[in-house]
Write an enzyme that holds these catalytic residues in place. Structure first.
Site, PDB file in Angstrom:
ATOM      1  N   ASP A 446     -33.122  53.472  -4.702  1.00 48.08           N
ATOM      2  CA  ASP A 446     -33.824  53.218  -3.441  1.00 48.08           C
ATOM      3  C   ASP A 446     -34.838  52.078  -3.607  1.00 48.08           C
ATOM      4  O   ASP A 446     -35.207  51.688  -4.739  1.00 48.08           O
ATOM      5  CB  ASP A 446     -34.525  54.530  -3.027  1.00 48.08           C
ATOM      6  CG  ASP A 446     -34.679  54.682  -1.533  1.00 48.08           C
ATOM      7  OD1 ASP A 446     -34.563  53.685  -0.816  1.00 48.08           O
ATOM      8  OD2 ASP A 446     -34.929  55.826  -1.086  1.00 48.08           O
ATOM      9  N   ASP A 514     -31.164  55.536   7.446  1.00 46.59           N
ATOM     10  CA  ASP A 514     -31.845  56.833   7.441  1.00 46.59           C
ATOM     11  C   ASP A 514     -31.601  57.578   8.741  1.00 46.59           C
ATOM     12  O   ASP A 514     -31.974  58.750   8.868  1.00 46.59           O
ATOM     13  CB  ASP A 514     -33.356  56.640   7.243  1.00 46.59           C
ATOM     14  CG  ASP A 514     -33.717  56.596   5.775  1.00 46.59           C
ATOM     15  OD1 ASP A 514     -32.848  56.912   4.938  1.00 46.59           O
ATOM     16  OD2 ASP A 514     -34.861  56.219   5.457  1.00 46.59           O
TER      17      ASP A 514
HETATM   18  C1  DGJ Z   1     -35.465  56.636   1.766  1.00 49.95           C
HETATM   19  C2  DGJ Z   1     -34.001  56.971   1.770  1.00 49.95           C
HETATM   20  O1  DGJ Z   1     -33.327  56.176   2.683  1.00 49.95           O
HETATM   21  C3  DGJ Z   1     -33.821  58.453   2.042  1.00 49.95           C
HETATM   22  O2  DGJ Z   1     -32.456  58.762   2.128  1.00 49.95           O
HETATM   23  C4  DGJ Z   1     -34.489  59.210   0.936  1.00 49.95           C
HETATM   24  O3  DGJ Z   1     -33.848  58.929  -0.278  1.00 49.95           O
HETATM   25  C5  DGJ Z   1     -35.952  58.839   0.855  1.00 49.95           C
HETATM   26  N1  DGJ Z   1     -36.131  57.412   0.734  1.00 49.95           N
HETATM   27  C6  DGJ Z   1     -36.609  59.514  -0.306  1.00 49.95           C
HETATM   28  O4  DGJ Z   1     -37.908  59.111  -0.495  1.00 49.95           O
END
Ligand code: DGJ
Length: 691
Positions: A446, A514
């Site tokens: 991430d 997300d």
């Molecule tokens: C952002 C990601 O897009 C989510 O899926 C998740 O992994 C969160 N970060 C976790 O902090």
């Protein structure tokens, strides 16, 4: 293999349906000749024999809009692809050296004082890959203010139209089309990562439809700041220039003997409309970009929306048992397993398991997951650090910062300066150690904030950290992949903030957004599919009402069919799902596994866009096809129209696996298939097999 004219001054690269041709004039100007349908060398030579341009006034340049790679300086007024500065001079006055055809790659070499410039061309399918190498062969440092990968030139046409994919966090890859007017349209990212705001892709057409007409597309393979400028020039030509970095204020300082290779800027021409262009992009990525693309991706469970930061070994094991029971193949523990990470305020940078939550490390949970017959994955965010972390307390100077200025925090975190070798080594040691300490099969990587204070007080040329961060990220991923070939990687940046051909060449799939609302997702997936294949597009089924964003209520059916258009995942809190819901989920997962080879490897036809209210996609592979269709809301008196299918053999018959009915291919293609969709948020899957 490039074709070369006898005089060694005209070159053609050809794919199955298209050709790209260029020419070096007697005055050694490198001129674009042709990009479009397949042509012969004789055609290219005929184009090369045409005069460069009509004689204009002293206010017009005969080179503008014609050159393959316009450099700064000389008789040019278009945006330069290359801008170079030394102590003595600025700009480039290059002379042609030679060319080399090496397999399917063509290299053209130029030189200016101490600077060697090589333009690279490679045809892969119908996609032309272009990039540029710059080497300081002088004795003094040389500053690259701007070094674009390529400039693309389109033919003269009336009324060009520009397609782009814009967005923001949780609303990525929205497709928009607008007329191109005189001047420049510039898209990009000045954020240090690819960004949610634009995918590095554009398409140009004049009158294309989904399945007909000429479309040009260009996509950049770079995961840092970038820029693509589309210029409608005064004489009806269009040039598209793109590369790393957002502005022209300095990319790198090349010391004597150093070189810089730009990212690839890929382009294609198709006369099969937007759908044909997408299928060419998808086939290209599956064949040449995505690692191990021929292997289907497993159905995963991800813990984020189920448990957020509140996790424990036993709770994850419970979820894993439920996930295994519905057919999940890969169980991923998201954020919250390491350091003091009980919320987003602490722990980033400390890549050891949290001792309260995982007293014996990750191995016991990994073993449980493996015993359940699934693979085991974890989440990391290596390029970041929380000020509340052991790493930051030990090395406050390892982040990007400007001396004497505030360190801007987003999500309570700072960006590590990956251009530093000590940071690179720290990350390698800890991530390599982590992957060696437990049987990990999957890493979700991430990146949750943009660059803001991109300074490096101790470095003589801090500007370089923009490019060097990306180069270090790529090197780290390459090194980890080489040391742990069994581990698959997912690129995530708060959802779809880092999706481009560069990261896709180093990761196995990407986190699309997300936003896991199944209706919003249809738009996001529609945009995403313009360039990238379903094989890399991760999509989860989460809870209803949707917890992360909009609270929308939707059926499991709608949620599953929406997510089955990509790499299916489940992200809901399975411990709250009823036995009926779990049983239904199992049936959907089983169905997905059946259609998975078509979805992940097949040709995609977008039958109707989400904006139409009822929408559908179709995947075709060999004798099989599957249609996924969605109805947003039914209105009385407006029946859902029959869906005309694509990619079938009109002379063949097809059996519908759901109903056993047999249809003539010609009928499906011309008259279409009636879907029994009704009510609000309905969805269906229809499998067809040639008989
Ligand atoms: C952002 C990601 O897009 C989510 O899926 C998740 O992994 C969160 N970060 C976790 O902090």
């Amino acid at each position: 293999m490039p074709e070369i004219a006898d005089n060694g001054r005209t070159w053609i690269l050809s794919g199955p349906t298209s050709s790209y041709a260029l020419h070096l004039t007697e005055a050694d100007e490198l001129i674009h000749l042709h990009w479009g349908p397949g042509i012969a060398l004789a055609d290219a030579e005929a184009l090369a024999a045409l005069p460069l341009s009509e004689r204009g006034a002293s206010f017009e340049s005969p080179l503008d809009g014609r050159e393959e790679y316009p450099v700064e300086g000389g008789p040019r007024f278009v945006r330069p692809a290359l801008s170079v500065r030394t102590d003595e001079r600025r700009g480039t006055e290059w002379s042609y050296q030679d060319f080399e055809a090496d397999g399917d790659e063509l290299r053209l070499r130029f030189r200016d004082a101490g600077l060697a410039v090589t333009l690279h061309y490679r045809m892969r399918g119908d996609v032309v890959e272009r990039w540029t190498t710059l080497r300081n062969e002088g004795e003094r440092p040389l500053e690259l203010l701007r070094a674009d990968s390529a400039t693309w030139t389109l033919p003269e046409r009336d009324d060009w139209r520009l397609s782009q994919l814009h967005g923001r966090w949780a609303a990525e890859s929205r497709l928009t089309r607008s007329p191109l007017t005189y001047g420049e349209k510039v898209i990009g990212s000045r954020r240090g990562h690819t960004g949610h705001q634009h995918l590095p892709w554009v398409a140009l057409d004049t009158d294309a439809t989904e399945e007909r007409g000429e479309v040009y597309g260009c996509a950049l393979g770079w995961s840092g700041s970038w820029r693509i400028a589309v210029a409608q020039l005064p004489d009806a030509r269009v040039q598209i220039t793109g590369g790393a970095g957002y502005d022209d204020s300095g990319l790198l300082l090349l010391a004597a003997g150093e070189s810089f290779t730009t990212p690839v800027f890929a382009g294609l021409w198709s006369d099969a409309g937007f759908g044909g262009a997408s299928r060419t992009w998808h086939a290209y990525q599956r064949a040449y970009v995505v690692p191990d693309a021929e292997q289907d991706r497993p159905v995963l469970f991800n813990s984020w929306e189920a448990t957020y930061f509140d996790i424990s070994e036993e709770q994850q094991a419970t979820l894993a048992r439920r996930a295994a029971a519905i057919g999940v193949e890969l169980f991923v523990v998201d954020d919250g397993w390491f350091g003091a990470r009980t919320g987003d305020h602490a722990g980033l940078g400390d890549w050891g398991p949290n001792p309260d939550r995982f007293p014996n490390g990750l191995k016991p949970l990994a073993d449980t997951v493996h015993d359940l017959g699934m693979q085991f994955g974890i989440w990391v965010e290596p390029e970041m650090v929380n000020p509340d972390s052991d790493l930051y307390r030990a090395h406050p100077d390892w982040v990007q910062f400007q001396s004497g200025r505030k360190r801007t925090e987003f999500r309570n975190q700072l960006v590590l300066n990956l251009a530093r070798e000590d940071v690179q080594e720290y990350l390698w040691e800890h991530l390599h150690g982590l992957l060696s300490s437990a049987p990990v099969d999957y890493v979700k990587w991430d990146f949750n904030r943009c660059f803001t204070d991109a300074g490096w007080p101790d470095d003589p040329y801090p500007q370089r950290l923009w490019v060097d961060h990306v180069r270090a990220l790529y090197a780290l991923l390459d090194r980890l992949r080489a040391a742990h070939p069994q581990v698959a990687f997912e690129s995530c940046s708060g959802g779809g903030g880092r999706i481009d051909l560069g990261i896709i060449s180093r990761t196995d799939q990407v986190w699309t957004s997300d936003n896991t609302d199944p209706l919003d997702r249809l738009d996001i997936q529609h945009g995403f599919s313009q360039i990238h294949p379903a094989r890399v597009m991760a999509a989860w089924v989460t809870d209803s009402p949707n917890t992360q964003l909009n609270g929308r209520v939707s059926s499991l059916r709608f949620r599953f069919v929406s997510a089955m258009a990509g790499v299916l995942g489940v992200g809901g809190d399975l411990s709250e799902w009823s036995d009926e819901e779990l049983a239904e989920a199992r049936r959907w997962v089983d169905l997905y596994k059946e259609i998975r080879p078509l979805v992940q490897q097949g040709d995609l036809y977008r039958l109707r866009p989400p904006a139409a209210g009822s929408s559908a996609v179709q995947y075709v592979r060999g004798d099989e096809s599957v249609v996924l269709a969605w109805l947003q809301a039914q209105r009385f008196g407006e029946p859902v129209p029959a869906l005309r299918l694509r990619g079938l053999d009109p002379a063949a018959s097809y059996e519908c696996r759901e109903t056993g009915e047999v249809y003539r291919g010609a009928v499906l293609l011309h008259h279409g298939l009636r879907l029994g969709l009704r009510g609000d948020l309905d969805a269906t899957v229809i499998r067809l097999r040639r008989i």
